[in-house]
Design a protein around this motif. Structure first.
Motif, PDB file in Angstrom:
ATOM      1  N   GLU A  85     -33.188  -6.794  -2.905  1.00 23.53           N
ATOM      2  CA  GLU A  85     -32.605  -7.488  -4.168  1.00 23.53           C
ATOM      3  C   GLU A  85     -32.743  -6.611  -5.307  1.00 23.53           C
ATOM      4  O   GLU A  85     -31.880  -6.560  -6.106  1.00 23.53           O
ATOM      5  N   ALA A  86     -33.833  -6.038  -5.497  1.00 23.14           N
ATOM      6  CA  ALA A  86     -34.256  -5.306  -6.818  1.00 23.14           C
ATOM      7  C   ALA A  86     -33.459  -4.186  -6.606  1.00 23.14           C
ATOM      8  O   ALA A  86     -32.760  -3.489  -7.765  1.00 23.14           O
ATOM      9  N   ILE A  87     -33.296  -3.284  -5.554  1.00 19.97           N
ATOM     10  CA  ILE A  87     -32.610  -2.130  -5.294  1.00 19.97           C
ATOM     11  C   ILE A  87     -31.214  -2.502  -5.664  1.00 19.97           C
ATOM     12  O   ILE A  87     -30.396  -1.646  -6.155  1.00 19.97           O
ATOM     13  N   LEU A  88     -30.847  -3.677  -5.081  1.00 18.17           N
ATOM     14  CA  LEU A  88     -29.020  -3.912  -5.140  1.00 18.17           C
ATOM     15  C   LEU A  88     -28.807  -4.186  -6.615  1.00 18.17           C
ATOM     16  O   LEU A  88     -27.894  -3.656  -7.288  1.00 18.17           O
ATOM     17  N   GLU A  89     -29.645  -4.587  -7.450  1.00 15.99           N
ATOM     18  CA  GLU A  89     -29.522  -5.049  -8.579  1.00 15.99           C
ATOM     19  C   GLU A  89     -29.408  -4.025  -9.625  1.00 15.99           C
ATOM     20  O   GLU A  89     -28.710  -3.693 -10.343  1.00 15.99           O
ATOM     21  N   THR A  90     -30.372  -2.925  -9.251  1.00 17.74           N
ATOM     22  CA  THR A  90     -30.536  -1.906  -9.999  1.00 17.74           C
ATOM     23  C   THR A  90     -29.083  -0.620  -9.912  1.00 17.74           C
ATOM     24  O   THR A  90     -28.509  -0.359 -10.791  1.00 17.74           O
ATOM     25  N   TYR A  91     -28.622  -0.608  -8.447  1.00 22.25           N
ATOM     26  CA  TYR A  91     -27.619  -0.156  -8.281  1.00 22.25           C
ATOM     27  C   TYR A  91     -26.165  -0.736  -8.853  1.00 22.25           C
ATOM     28  O   TYR A  91     -25.420  -0.327  -9.477  1.00 22.25           O
ATOM     29  N   ALA A 151     -26.154  -2.503 -11.659  1.00 26.46           N
ATOM     30  CA  ALA A 151     -26.292  -2.283 -13.241  1.00 26.46           C
ATOM     31  C   ALA A 151     -25.801  -0.951 -13.326  1.00 26.46           C
ATOM     32  O   ALA A 151     -25.173  -0.720 -14.192  1.00 26.46           O
ATOM     33  N   ALA A 152     -26.207   0.110 -12.401  1.00 32.07           N
ATOM     34  CA  ALA A 152     -25.773   1.611 -12.745  1.00 32.07           C
ATOM     35  C   ALA A 152     -24.262   1.624 -12.544  1.00 32.07           C
ATOM     36  O   ALA A 152     -23.767   2.624 -13.378  1.00 32.07           O
ATOM     37  N   LEU A 153     -23.573   0.813 -11.808  1.00 29.50           N
ATOM     38  CA  LEU A 153     -22.300   0.675 -11.624  1.00 29.50           C
ATOM     39  C   LEU A 153     -21.373   0.029 -12.656  1.00 29.50           C
ATOM     40  O   LEU A 153     -20.274  -0.090 -12.556  1.00 29.50           O
ATOM     41  N   GLY A 154     -22.201  -0.587 -13.511  1.00 26.66           N
ATOM     42  CA  GLY A 154     -21.627  -1.372 -14.683  1.00 26.66           C
ATOM     43  C   GLY A 154     -21.155  -2.796 -13.911  1.00 26.66           C
ATOM     44  O   GLY A 154     -20.246  -3.160 -14.390  1.00 26.66           O
ATOM     45  N   MET A 155     -21.573  -3.416 -12.884  1.00 28.64           N
ATOM     46  CA  MET A 155     -20.897  -4.224 -12.142  1.00 28.64           C
ATOM     47  C   MET A 155     -21.830  -5.702 -12.363  1.00 28.64           C
ATOM     48  O   MET A 155     -21.436  -6.730 -12.192  1.00 28.64           O
ATOM     49  N   ILE A 156     -22.779  -5.596 -13.367  1.00 32.53           N
ATOM     50  CA  ILE A 156     -23.697  -7.031 -13.637  1.00 32.53           C
ATOM     51  C   ILE A 156     -23.859  -6.708 -15.280  1.00 32.53           C
ATOM     52  O   ILE A 156     -23.970  -5.672 -15.624  1.00 32.53           O
TER      53      ILE A 156
END
Length: 88
Positions: free
Chosen positions: A75-81, A83-88
């Motif tokens: 989940e942490a990796i998903l959230e990081t990715y 965020a990097a894509l500007g999706m959250i």
């Protein structure tokens, strides 16, 4: 006595009765597996009929199978990715 026949490829003998029993056992297990899959389908149809989201339930089941630490890391990796894509 066990009926034996020559096996074509390797030249070894095959105990026909033993082979038949193994095949019949595999067939029974396949039937049981189909029955369980049908039961599972019914549970998700019932859940949907009661207003629950079957996809969310499947996701929860998958999460419950995981080790808590592994899940948190994923989940942490998903959230990081995201965020990097500007999706959250």
């Amino acid at each position: 006595m066990t009926e034996e026949r020559q096996h074509g490829m390797g030249g070894g003998s095959v105990a026909a009765d033993e082979l038949r029993l193994l095949i019949e056992r595999a067939e029974r297990l396949a039937e049981e597996k189909k029955g369980i899959a049908d039961d599972e389908k019914d549970v998700f149809a019932e859940a949907k009929g009661r207003g629950y989201d079957p996809k969310a339930i499947r996701r929860i089941i998958a999460i419950r199978k995981k080790n808590k630490e592994d899940y948190r890391e994923e989940e942490a990796i998903l959230e990081t990715y995201l965020a990097a894509l500007g999706m959250i």
